[in-house]
Design an enzyme around this catalytic site. Structure first.
Site, PDB file in Angstrom:
ATOM      1  N   ASP A 200     -25.061   0.828  -3.778  1.00  0.00           N
ATOM      2  CA  ASP A 200     -26.341   1.509  -3.982  1.00  0.00           C
ATOM      3  C   ASP A 200     -26.241   2.988  -3.594  1.00  0.00           C
ATOM      4  OD1 ASP A 200     -27.458  -0.826  -4.928  1.00  0.00           O
ATOM      5  OD2 ASP A 200     -28.469  -1.344  -3.062  1.00  0.00           O
TER       6      ASP A 200
ATOM      7  N   HIS B 165      -8.085   2.309  -5.988  1.00  0.00           N
ATOM      8  CA  HIS B 165      -7.435   1.292  -5.149  1.00  0.00           C
ATOM      9  C   HIS B 165      -5.939   1.498  -5.264  1.00  0.00           C
ATOM     10  CE1 HIS B 165     -11.086  -0.964  -4.306  1.00  0.00           C
ATOM     11  NE2 HIS B 165     -11.419  -0.715  -5.545  1.00  0.00           N
TER      12      HIS B 165
ATOM     13  N   ARG C 201     -10.584 -10.372  -4.612  1.00  0.00           N
ATOM     14  CA  ARG C 201     -10.441  -8.917  -4.796  1.00  0.00           C
ATOM     15  C   ARG C 201     -10.679  -8.501  -6.247  1.00  0.00           C
ATOM     16  NH1 ARG C 201      -7.922  -7.199   0.080  1.00  0.00           N
ATOM     17  NH2 ARG C 201      -6.623  -8.836   0.946  1.00  0.00           N
TER      18      ARG C 201
ATOM     19  N   SER D 120      -3.591  -0.690  -4.530  1.00  0.00           N
ATOM     20  CA  SER D 120      -2.980  -1.887  -5.115  1.00  0.00           C
ATOM     21  C   SER D 120      -3.710  -2.281  -6.391  1.00  0.00           C
ATOM     22  CB  SER D 120      -3.024  -3.044  -4.101  1.00  0.00           C
ATOM     23  OG  SER D 120      -4.374  -3.368  -3.786  1.00  0.00           O
TER      24      SER D 120
ATOM     25  N   ASN E  16     -12.075   5.268  -2.079  1.00  0.00           N
ATOM     26  CA  ASN E  16     -11.416   3.967  -1.951  1.00  0.00           C
ATOM     27  C   ASN E  16     -12.241   3.189  -0.936  1.00  0.00           C
ATOM     28  OD1 ASN E  16      -9.942   1.709  -1.413  1.00  0.00           O
ATOM     29  ND2 ASN E  16      -7.960   2.748  -1.384  1.00  0.00           N
TER      30      ASN E  16
ATOM     31  N   TYR F 286       0.796  -1.228   0.000  1.00  0.00           N
ATOM     32  CA  TYR F 286       0.000   0.000   0.000  1.00  0.00           C
ATOM     33  C   TYR F 286       0.832   1.283   0.000  1.00  0.00           C
ATOM     34  CZ  TYR F 286      -3.704  -3.314   1.101  1.00  0.00           C
ATOM     35  OH  TYR F 286      -4.583  -4.360   1.054  1.00  0.00           O
TER      36      TYR F 286
ATOM     37  N   HIS G 136     -15.478  -5.300  -2.361  1.00  0.00           N
ATOM     38  CA  HIS G 136     -15.698  -6.694  -2.747  1.00  0.00           C
ATOM     39  C   HIS G 136     -16.912  -7.331  -2.071  1.00  0.00           C
ATOM     40  CE1 HIS G 136     -11.720  -5.704  -3.989  1.00  0.00           C
ATOM     41  NE2 HIS G 136     -11.242  -5.731  -2.769  1.00  0.00           N
TER      42      HIS G 136
HETATM   43  O1  CA2 Z   1      -5.701  -1.447  -2.825  1.00  0.00           O
HETATM   44  C1  CA2 Z   1      -6.566  -0.855  -2.156  1.00  0.00           C
HETATM   45  O2  CA2 Z   1      -6.589   0.363  -2.038  1.00  0.00           O
HETATM   46  C2  CA2 Z   1      -7.621  -1.656  -1.390  1.00  0.00           C
HETATM   47  O3  CA2 Z   1      -8.860  -0.950  -1.471  1.00  0.00           O
HETATM   48  C3  CA2 Z   1      -7.151  -1.732   0.041  1.00  0.00           C
HETATM   49  C4  CA2 Z   1      -8.028  -2.616   0.919  1.00  0.00           C
HETATM   50  C5  CA2 Z   1      -8.228  -3.975   0.276  1.00  0.00           C
HETATM   51  O4  CA2 Z   1      -9.150  -4.740   1.042  1.00  0.00           O
HETATM   52  C6  CA2 Z   1      -8.744  -3.865  -1.139  1.00  0.00           C
HETATM   53  O5  CA2 Z   1      -8.834  -5.166  -1.697  1.00  0.00           O
HETATM   54  C7  CA2 Z   1      -7.816  -3.041  -1.996  1.00  0.00           C
HETATM   55  C8  CA2 Z   1      -7.377  -2.850   2.284  1.00  0.00           C
HETATM   56  C9  CA2 Z   1      -6.890  -1.645   2.967  1.00  0.00           C
HETATM   57  C10 CA2 Z   1      -6.003  -2.088   4.083  1.00  0.00           C
HETATM   58  O6  CA2 Z   1      -5.107  -1.080   4.349  1.00  0.00           O
HETATM   59  C11 CA2 Z   1      -4.059  -1.369   5.150  1.00  0.00           C
HETATM   60  C12 CA2 Z   1      -3.070  -0.415   5.197  1.00  0.00           C
HETATM   61  C13 CA2 Z   1      -1.967  -0.636   5.984  1.00  0.00           C
HETATM   62  C14 CA2 Z   1      -1.863  -1.797   6.738  1.00  0.00           C
HETATM   63  C15 CA2 Z   1      -2.865  -2.740   6.679  1.00  0.00           C
HETATM   64  C16 CA2 Z   1      -3.974  -2.523   5.892  1.00  0.00           C
END
Ligand code: CA2
Length: 153
Positions: A94, A107, A118, A109, A81, A30, A87
């Site tokens: 909605d 996103h 995902r 990632s 985001n 991230y 998911h």
């Molecule tokens: O890639 C992205 O921005 C996501 O929306 C991030 C979500 C993930 O569930 C999506 O599939 C993709 C998760 C965010 C978690 O963020 C963290 C940041 C630092 C440490 C742990 C989690």
């Protein structure tokens, strides 16, 4: 520019669950920037274009839905985001679908390079545009695109 010189309603920047942890863990996925740093950079970018931002993060599905609903007539665009709710959440989709201005889903990632669960986002079919896999740059590009869209209306 001070906030009193803004004549436009704000652009919303909404972040879903766990995005408050940015910069703390998993920087290989991230990035190293905190959410506060990302929001600060976006705010500077918006101000330079004559817009203000209203940023909101929540770990709660209902709080995200309430925010999008409540601000739908008091804002001009939305960058979201949805985190993991992308998911899972028909309800957030909605709410976004009922939002009457341009929406860009971001996103950090590349969700298509990751686990199968995902690969599908409930929101993607109801947003104006989608950016993924470009890290924090994705938010900057989303705001850039939104500002261009807003300058054409
Ligand atoms: O890639 C992205 O921005 C996501 O929306 C991030 C979500 C993930 O569930 C999506 O599939 C993709 C998760 C965010 C978690 O963020 C963290 C940041 C630092 C440490 C742990 C989690």
């Amino acid at each position: 520019m001070t906030s009193s010189s803004f004549t436009q309603a704000p652009i919303l920047v909404v972040n879903g669950p766990n995005l408050n942890l940015l910069g703390e863990r998993e920087p290989h996925i991230y990035g190293a920037q905190t959410l506060a740093e990302i929001e600060q950079a976006l705010s500077t970018q918006a101000t330079q274009a004559g817009y203000s931002l209203l940023c909101f993060q929540s770990n709660h599905e209902g709080a995200l839905i309430d925010f999008v609903q409540q601000k739908r007539h008091e804002s001009v665009g939305l960058i979201i985001n949805p985190g993991g709710y992308a998911h899972t959440s028909v309800a957030l989709r909605d709410a976004v679908s009922a939002y009457p201005h341009p929406v860009i889903e971001v996103h950090l990632s590349n969700i298509y390079k990751r686990e199968g669960f995902r690969h599908h986002s409930y929101l993607s079919a109801v947003v104006s545009g989608l950016i993924c896999g470009l890290g924090a740059d994705g938010y900057r590009l989303a705001l850039d695109a939104l500002l261009r869209q807003l300058s054409q209306v």
